[in-house]
Scaffold this motif. Structure first.
Motif, PDB file in Angstrom:
ATOM      1  N   PHE A 142       8.064  12.628  -4.328  1.00  0.00           N
ATOM      2  CA  PHE A 142       8.344  13.115  -5.683  1.00  0.00           C
ATOM      3  C   PHE A 142       7.961  14.575  -5.882  1.00  0.00           C
ATOM      4  N   ARG A 321       5.540  16.448 -17.671  1.00  0.00           N
ATOM      5  CA  ARG A 321       6.398  15.764 -16.704  1.00  0.00           C
ATOM      6  C   ARG A 321       5.728  15.676 -15.342  1.00  0.00           C
ATOM      7  N   ASP A 325       4.467  12.270 -13.509  1.00  0.00           N
ATOM      8  CA  ASP A 325       4.997  11.982 -12.177  1.00  0.00           C
ATOM      9  C   ASP A 325       3.868  11.672 -11.202  1.00  0.00           C
ATOM     10  N   THR A 328       2.194   8.291 -12.008  1.00  0.00           N
ATOM     11  CA  THR A 328       3.048   7.164 -11.652  1.00  0.00           C
ATOM     12  C   THR A 328       2.901   6.792 -10.179  1.00  0.00           C
ATOM     13  N   HIS A 329       2.551   7.764  -9.352  1.00  0.00           N
ATOM     14  CA  HIS A 329       2.469   7.514  -7.911  1.00  0.00           C
ATOM     15  C   HIS A 329       1.042   7.259  -7.430  1.00  0.00           C
TER      16      HIS A 329
END
Length: 371
Positions: A142, A321, A325, A328-329
């Motif tokens: 990502f 953002r 991101d 989320t990981h």
């Protein structure tokens, strides 16, 4: 050539190879899948010259042979067929005839003579657990750049250190993600390689259920294989930026917080951030984190969440953002923030896991957002 398949076996193979076909390539044969039956096995293959895949397919060989046919058209037809046996026969002038139930479908194909030969790993290379491979990709992909200006950032860098492998993704400006895994260095001649993003996405899709994957590094190519599938990709040529400059021996502050709490709060507050830069600010202290956004044209928002532990204070501006991101990981319930001040990168990593860390570059806080 005359073959027979169960629908699900053939469809699965076509779906796996279809993502590799060169849809925008000027060579028509690169939009085709090669179907080859020889030496008692059936193989499907596809390539766009940058990446390629070949995999074994379960089926019955009544007559050996080979043909190439549009990967998309064949997959579309097979997908709509009933769950019955599919007969595939080649006829004159490189035609393919599919028969299933009462239906007959005739497709124009191309000879396999011009189809590129794909390399084989021949069982060589270093083995890695399939779950581990997909995990390191998930934790870093990502952060890689999708812009073509700095092409060396359009992929993941595998830094082959002697006792481990460091997998890195970065866009060179806003974020960097790094994870360690088992050593993949096969010789002293190989110090690292950059795998392009298209290949990275295919690897995590193709080998999602593989118990073990063998990786072979051959000059400007990488070959990955399991017992049924071989995938190959050209590597990105060039030098990866010296990302180690971001490392620091220690940080002045450390805060442990629930991942879900800060992710949900950040997502809500970001709704009133400036859509031009998605700036939010984090005020971290020993007891809590205050997340806020202030956009004159939209309004303002703030939320406060408790921390699990903390021994520092900082005020830092972040792109919401990027923060979301990264969060989320992270795969643990709690995460650790390490920070020094509002201008050095914020380090985010799973609590208790030093093999996975992310760097987020701070954004400048204007006077109107710091009041």
């Amino acid at each position: 050539m005359e073959l027979a398949f169960e629908k699900e076996d053939l469809l699965h193979a076509l779906q796996m190879v279809q993502g590799v076909t060169g849809g925008r390539n000027t060579l028509p044969i690169l939009a085709n899948v090669l179907i080859r039956a020889q030496d008692g096995k059936i193989e499907c293959a596809a390539t766009d010259l940058e990446v390629g895949i070949k995999m074994n397919v379960i089926g019955v060989i009544k007559e050996e042979g080979s043909i190439t046919v549009s990967a998309k058209k064949l997959a579309d037809i097979v997908r709509e067929l009933p769950n019955e046996t599919i007969e595939l026969v080649t006829t004159a002038n490189d035609r393919v005839e599919l028969t299933c139930g009462d239906g007959v479908y005739k497709i124009i194909g191309l000879s396999d003579q011009d189809f590129p030969e794909l390399p084989s790993a021949d069982g060589q290379g270093i083995a890695i657990n399939g779950d581990t491979l997909c995990s390191v990709i998930h934790k870093t992909e990502f952060a890689a750049s999708t812009e073509e200006v700095r092409y060396t950032l359009n992929g993941l860098y595998f830094n082959l250190i002697e006792d481990k492998t460091e997998v890195v993704g970065t866009d060179g400006a806003r974020q960097l993600a790094l994870v360690h895994c088992e050593p993949l260095r096969a010789s002293e001649d190989s110090s690292g390689f950059i795998v392009p993003l298209k290949a990275v996405k295919e690897i995590s899709r193709i080998f999602a259920d593989a118990p073990e994957v063998r990786i072979s590094h051959l000059k400007n190519q990488l070959i990955l294989s399991d017992e049924n599938t071989t995938f190959m990709t050209r590597l990105v040529e060039g030098d990866y930026p010296p990302y180690q400059k971001l490392f620091r021996e220690s940080s002045e502050g450390r805060t442990v917080v629930s991942k879900d709490s800060i992710l949900r709060a950040s997502r809500r507050v970001a709704l009133l951030s400036d859509p031009k830069n998605f700036l939010i600010r984090l005020e971290i202290d020993t007891e809590q984190i205050r997340i806020s956004a202030n956009t004159p044209e939209l309004g303002e928002a703030h939320e406060t969440i408790s921390v699990e532990s903390g021994d520092g204070k900082v005020l830092i501006g972040l792109d919401a953002r990027v923060l979301m991101d990264v969060l989320t990981h992270i795969e643990t319930e709690s995460l650790l923030f390490e920070y020094t001040d509002g201008v050095t990168p914020l380090i985010v990593k799973p609590e208790g896991d030093d093999d996975h860390l992310c760097f987020i570059m701070p954004m400048r806080l204007e006077a109107s957002t710091t009041g």
